[in-house]
Design a protein around this motif. Structure first.
Motif, PDB file in Angstrom:
ATOM      1  N   ARG A 200      10.977  16.234  21.952  1.00 59.29           N
ATOM      2  CA  ARG A 200      11.816  17.414  21.744  1.00 59.29           C
ATOM      3  C   ARG A 200      12.110  17.742  20.280  1.00 59.29           C
ATOM      4  NH1 ARG A 200      17.362  16.703  20.889  1.00 59.29           N
ATOM      5  NH2 ARG A 200      18.150  14.574  21.110  1.00 59.29           N
TER       6      ARG A 200
ATOM      7  N   LEU B 107      13.480  11.003  17.384  1.00 62.32           N
ATOM      8  CA  LEU B 107      13.181  12.382  16.954  1.00 62.32           C
ATOM      9  C   LEU B 107      12.130  12.417  15.843  1.00 62.32           C
ATOM     10  CD1 LEU B 107      16.690  14.141  17.156  1.00 62.32           C
ATOM     11  CD2 LEU B 107      15.074  13.583  18.959  1.00 62.32           C
TER      12      LEU B 107
ATOM     13  N   VAL C   2      16.330   2.058   3.783  1.00 59.54           N
ATOM     14  CA  VAL C   2      17.239   3.062   3.201  1.00 59.54           C
ATOM     15  C   VAL C   2      18.693   2.848   3.615  1.00 59.54           C
ATOM     16  CG1 VAL C   2      15.465   4.848   3.125  1.00 59.54           C
ATOM     17  CG2 VAL C   2      16.965   4.731   5.114  1.00 59.54           C
TER      18      VAL C   2
ATOM     19  N   ALA D  55      13.089  14.526  12.395  1.00 62.29           N
ATOM     20  CA  ALA D  55      14.494  14.492  11.943  1.00 62.29           C
ATOM     21  C   ALA D  55      14.637  13.877  10.558  1.00 62.29           C
ATOM     22  CB  ALA D  55      15.341  13.738  12.958  1.00 62.29           C
ATOM     23  N   GLY D  56      13.549  13.890   9.767  1.00 65.81           N
ATOM     24  CA  GLY D  56      13.640  13.387   8.386  1.00 65.81           C
ATOM     25  C   GLY D  56      13.546  11.876   8.335  1.00 65.81           C
ATOM     26  N   GLN D  57      14.136  11.312   7.308  1.00 63.55           N
ATOM     27  CA  GLN D  57      14.096   9.859   7.142  1.00 63.55           C
ATOM     28  C   GLN D  57      14.818   9.176   8.305  1.00 63.55           C
ATOM     29  OE1 GLN D  57      12.722   7.624   5.035  1.00 63.55           O
ATOM     30  NE2 GLN D  57      13.735   6.040   6.234  1.00 63.55           N
ATOM     31  N   ASP D  58      14.254   8.089   8.830  1.00 62.17           N
ATOM     32  CA  ASP D  58      14.948   7.277   9.831  1.00 62.17           C
ATOM     33  C   ASP D  58      16.096   6.565   9.113  1.00 62.17           C
ATOM     34  OD1 ASP D  58      15.875   5.226  11.474  1.00 62.17           O
ATOM     35  OD2 ASP D  58      13.930   5.035  12.483  1.00 62.17           O
ATOM     36  N   LEU D  59      17.304   6.983   9.455  1.00 67.16           N
ATOM     37  CA  LEU D  59      18.466   6.468   8.722  1.00 67.16           C
ATOM     38  C   LEU D  59      18.806   5.033   9.118  1.00 67.16           C
ATOM     39  CD1 LEU D  59      20.584   9.751   8.814  1.00 67.16           C
ATOM     40  CD2 LEU D  59      19.270   8.822   6.885  1.00 67.16           C
TER      41      LEU D  59
ATOM     42  N   ALA E 290      14.086  15.734   5.542  1.00 69.64           N
ATOM     43  CA  ALA E 290      12.695  15.710   5.086  1.00 69.64           C
ATOM     44  C   ALA E 290      11.756  16.318   6.125  1.00 69.64           C
ATOM     45  CB  ALA E 290      12.276  14.269   4.785  1.00 69.64           C
TER      46      ALA E 290
ATOM     47  N   VAL F  45      11.909   4.875  -2.812  1.00 68.21           N
ATOM     48  CA  VAL F  45      11.341   5.299  -1.522  1.00 68.21           C
ATOM     49  C   VAL F  45      10.681   6.670  -1.672  1.00 68.21           C
ATOM     50  CG1 VAL F  45      11.906   5.878   0.877  1.00 68.21           C
ATOM     51  CG2 VAL F  45      13.076   3.973  -0.256  1.00 68.21           C
TER      52      VAL F  45
ATOM     53  N   ASP G 186      15.175  16.809  -0.546  1.00 71.12           N
ATOM     54  CA  ASP G 186      13.985  16.191  -1.146  1.00 71.12           C
ATOM     55  C   ASP G 186      12.738  16.664  -0.417  1.00 71.12           C
ATOM     56  OD1 ASP G 186      13.813  14.648   1.180  1.00 71.12           O
ATOM     57  OD2 ASP G 186      14.759  12.892   0.288  1.00 71.12           O
TER      58      ASP G 186
HETATM   59  O1  T3D Z   1      16.880   7.952   2.528  1.00 69.38           O
HETATM   60  C1  T3D Z   1      15.932   8.171   1.745  1.00 69.38           C
HETATM   61  O2  T3D Z   1      14.952   7.458   1.551  1.00 69.38           O
HETATM   62  C2  T3D Z   1      15.919   9.434   1.073  1.00 69.38           C
HETATM   63  C3  T3D Z   1      15.153  10.371   1.897  1.00 69.38           C
HETATM   64  C4  T3D Z   1      15.848  11.187   2.669  1.00 69.38           C
HETATM   65  C5  T3D Z   1      15.123  12.186   3.462  1.00 69.38           C
HETATM   66  C6  T3D Z   1      15.954  12.696   4.589  1.00 69.38           C
HETATM   67  O3  T3D Z   1      15.339  13.187   5.493  1.00 69.38           O
HETATM   68  S1  T3D Z   1      17.631  12.598   4.533  1.00 69.38           S
HETATM   69  C7  T3D Z   1      18.118  13.381   6.054  1.00 69.38           C
HETATM   70  C8  T3D Z   1      17.941  12.469   7.222  1.00 69.38           C
HETATM   71  N1  T3D Z   1      18.081  13.157   8.473  1.00 69.38           N
HETATM   72  C9  T3D Z   1      19.273  13.530   8.957  1.00 69.38           C
HETATM   73  O4  T3D Z   1      20.304  13.367   8.358  1.00 69.38           O
HETATM   74  C10 T3D Z   1      19.266  14.117  10.355  1.00 69.38           C
HETATM   75  C11 T3D Z   1      19.990  13.189  11.314  1.00 69.38           C
HETATM   76  N2  T3D Z   1      19.896  13.678  12.660  1.00 69.38           N
HETATM   77  C12 T3D Z   1      20.668  14.672  13.126  1.00 69.38           C
HETATM   78  O5  T3D Z   1      21.439  15.284  12.419  1.00 69.38           O
HETATM   79  C13 T3D Z   1      20.530  14.989  14.586  1.00 69.38           C
HETATM   80  O6  T3D Z   1      19.938  13.900  15.230  1.00 69.38           O
HETATM   81  C14 T3D Z   1      19.671  16.256  14.849  1.00 69.38           C
HETATM   82  C15 T3D Z   1      20.460  17.486  14.401  1.00 69.38           C
HETATM   83  C16 T3D Z   1      18.338  16.188  14.144  1.00 69.38           C
HETATM   84  C17 T3D Z   1      19.415  16.367  16.384  1.00 69.38           C
HETATM   85  O7  T3D Z   1      20.648  16.287  17.068  1.00 69.38           O
HETATM   86  P1  T3D Z   1      20.658  16.028  18.628  1.00 69.38           P
HETATM   87  O8  T3D Z   1      22.088  16.104  19.074  1.00 69.38           O
HETATM   88  O9  T3D Z   1      19.694  16.933  19.287  1.00 69.38           O
HETATM   89  O10 T3D Z   1      20.079  14.556  18.836  1.00 69.38           O
HETATM   90  P2  T3D Z   1      20.836  13.163  18.544  1.00 69.38           P
HETATM   91  O11 T3D Z   1      21.551  12.731  19.776  1.00 69.38           O
HETATM   92  O12 T3D Z   1      21.621  13.243  17.294  1.00 69.38           O
HETATM   93  O13 T3D Z   1      19.591  12.203  18.266  1.00 69.38           O
HETATM   94  C18 T3D Z   1      18.777  11.696  19.327  1.00 69.38           C
HETATM   95  C19 T3D Z   1      18.353  10.295  18.976  1.00 69.38           C
HETATM   96  O14 T3D Z   1      17.593  10.325  17.770  1.00 69.38           O
HETATM   97  C20 T3D Z   1      19.576   9.402  18.681  1.00 69.38           C
HETATM   98  O15 T3D Z   1      19.231   8.091  19.050  1.00 69.38           O
HETATM   99  P3  T3D Z   1      19.838   7.444  20.428  1.00 69.38           P
HETATM  100  O16 T3D Z   1      21.323   7.549  20.330  1.00 69.38           O
HETATM  101  O17 T3D Z   1      19.279   8.320  21.521  1.00 69.38           O
HETATM  102  O18 T3D Z   1      19.313   6.055  20.423  1.00 69.38           O
HETATM  103  C21 T3D Z   1      19.665   9.476  17.164  1.00 69.38           C
HETATM  104  O19 T3D Z   1      20.305   8.368  16.582  1.00 69.38           O
HETATM  105  C22 T3D Z   1      18.179   9.505  16.784  1.00 69.38           C
HETATM  106  N3  T3D Z   1      17.992  10.108  15.468  1.00 69.38           N
HETATM  107  C23 T3D Z   1      18.096  11.401  15.151  1.00 69.38           C
HETATM  108  N4  T3D Z   1      17.854  11.573  13.841  1.00 69.38           N
HETATM  109  C24 T3D Z   1      17.621  10.340  13.353  1.00 69.38           C
HETATM  110  C25 T3D Z   1      17.704   9.412  14.371  1.00 69.38           C
HETATM  111  N5  T3D Z   1      17.513   8.107  14.173  1.00 69.38           N
HETATM  112  C26 T3D Z   1      17.242   7.713  12.911  1.00 69.38           C
HETATM  113  N6  T3D Z   1      17.159   8.561  11.866  1.00 69.38           N
HETATM  114  C27 T3D Z   1      17.334   9.866  12.043  1.00 69.38           C
HETATM  115  N7  T3D Z   1      17.188  10.725  10.978  1.00 69.38           N
END
Ligand code: T3D
Length: 266
Positions: A59, A25, A72, A63-67, A117, A87, A148
């Motif tokens: 799509r 994402l 991180v 989705a912000g930082q790659d967790l 992010a 970071v 952030d």
């Molecule tokens: O950490 C620091 O350095 C501090 C900085 C922080 C900045 C930030 O951005 S913190 C916030 C990080 N972002 C999130 O917490 C969002 C995490 N993602 C979600 O909540 C959901 O994915 C979404 C609501 C965005 C979308 O949901 P959905 O159901 O449409 O998709 P999904 O099934 O959750 O995700 C699809 C794929 O993308 C999935 O991988 P897979 O299973 O198909 O291999 C998922 O793991 C991957 N993905 C989505 N968001 C992230 C991600 N992978 C890594 N990092 C993500 N942020």
């Protein structure tokens, strides 16, 4: 040759940068940060670019930082704890400052979910145009972090303290139409209309006096910290400068001659 993490396209004077990690994402890794910053720098120095569009592949917008990025990921037992502040200082802060100092207007064309992010990256752009099906998520609270990428600064200014806190504390999905009603988004359009609407707005901006548009953003941001009197002085100073520039002379000459202006300052 690995795929580029940020795709570049040019249509006339409009440069489009597309975040390109669709399987995750378009979440941020250090490598995507570096590539995006380099391409923003390039766009900033290229006089052929008069408007910039940011969007996402697949799509999501971002989705912000790659967790999953080891940079991180929370430390395992026995490992030294990670300092996320490092970071932010190294990657997110320079990205926001680069974006907000672009010499041309910047549009976020939000094609899919914008979380963490990624949401605040969009909100840092000058205009946000969003597809109706997308949502914005201040996802930080759900993983024990604060907004952030400028979220703490931007959100209260854009929607007021109460709504900013509601969005940040609850971390719920905010539909594009609600984001538009709240003033987070300039325009919410049907999904199929997003590319054409974005391009039309971008081409319109590109034909305008973009140096003055960039000064407008800068002056509005600076005025947040000024008294009315100081803001008036700031306006006088900027107007003094712009009034001697080519675009003002051209704008007035074109108005008088009833012809289309040819703006070129950057
Ligand atoms: O950490 C620091 O350095 C501090 C900085 C922080 C900045 C930030 O951005 S913190 C916030 C990080 N972002 C999130 O917490 C969002 C995490 N993602 C979600 O909540 C959901 O994915 C979404 C609501 C965005 C979308 O949901 P959905 O159901 O449409 O998709 P999904 O099934 O959750 O995700 C699809 C794929 O993308 C999935 O991988 P897979 O299973 O198909 O291999 C998922 O793991 C991957 N993905 C989505 N968001 C992230 C991600 N992978 C890594 N990092 C993500 N942020």
């Amino acid at each position: 040759m690995p795929d580029s993490l940020v795709l570049v396209a040019q249509q006339g004077a409009v440069r489009t940068l597309t975040l390109n990690r669709p399987a995750a994402l378009n979440s941020f890794t250090a490598a995507m940060h570096e590539e995006l910053r380099a391409k923003l720098d390039e766009a900033a120095t290229d006089r052929e670019v008069r408007c910039l569009v940011l969007t996402g592949a697949g799509r999501a917008f971002c989705a912000g930082q790659d967790l999953a990025d080891p940079m991180v990921a929370p430390a395992r037992e026995g490992e030294a704890p990670k300092d996320l502040g490092v970071v932010i200082e190294r990657l997110y802060k320079p990205l926001v400052l680069r974006l907000r100092a672009m010499p041309v207007p910047v549009i976020a064309s939000v094609n899919g979910v914008a979380a963490g992010a990624g949401a605040n990256l969009a909100l840092n752009c000058d205009l946000v145009i969003a597809a109706r099906s997308v949502s914005f998520i201040q996802a930080f609270a759900k993983i024990g972090l604060v907004p952030d990428t400028g979220g703490t600064w931007l959100l209260p200014r854009l929607v007021g303290r109460q709504r900013a806190l509601g969005l940040a504390l609850l971390g719920d999905k905010l539909a594009a139409a609600d984001a538009e009603r709240m003033g987070l988004v300039w325009q919410c359009v049907d999904d199929a209309a997003l590319p054409d609407t974005t391009q039309a707005v971008a081409q319109k901006l590109a034909a305008m006096p973009v140096a003055a548009l960039a000064e407008t953003r800068r002056a509005m941001d600076r005025a947040q910290h000024l008294t009315l009197e100081d803001a008036l002085s700031e306006e006088a100073q900027v107007q003094g400068r712009l009034g001697q520039a080519h675009d003002y002379l051209e704008g007035v000459a074109a108005f008088s001659a009833r012809r289309a202006p040819q703006f070129s300052d950057r």
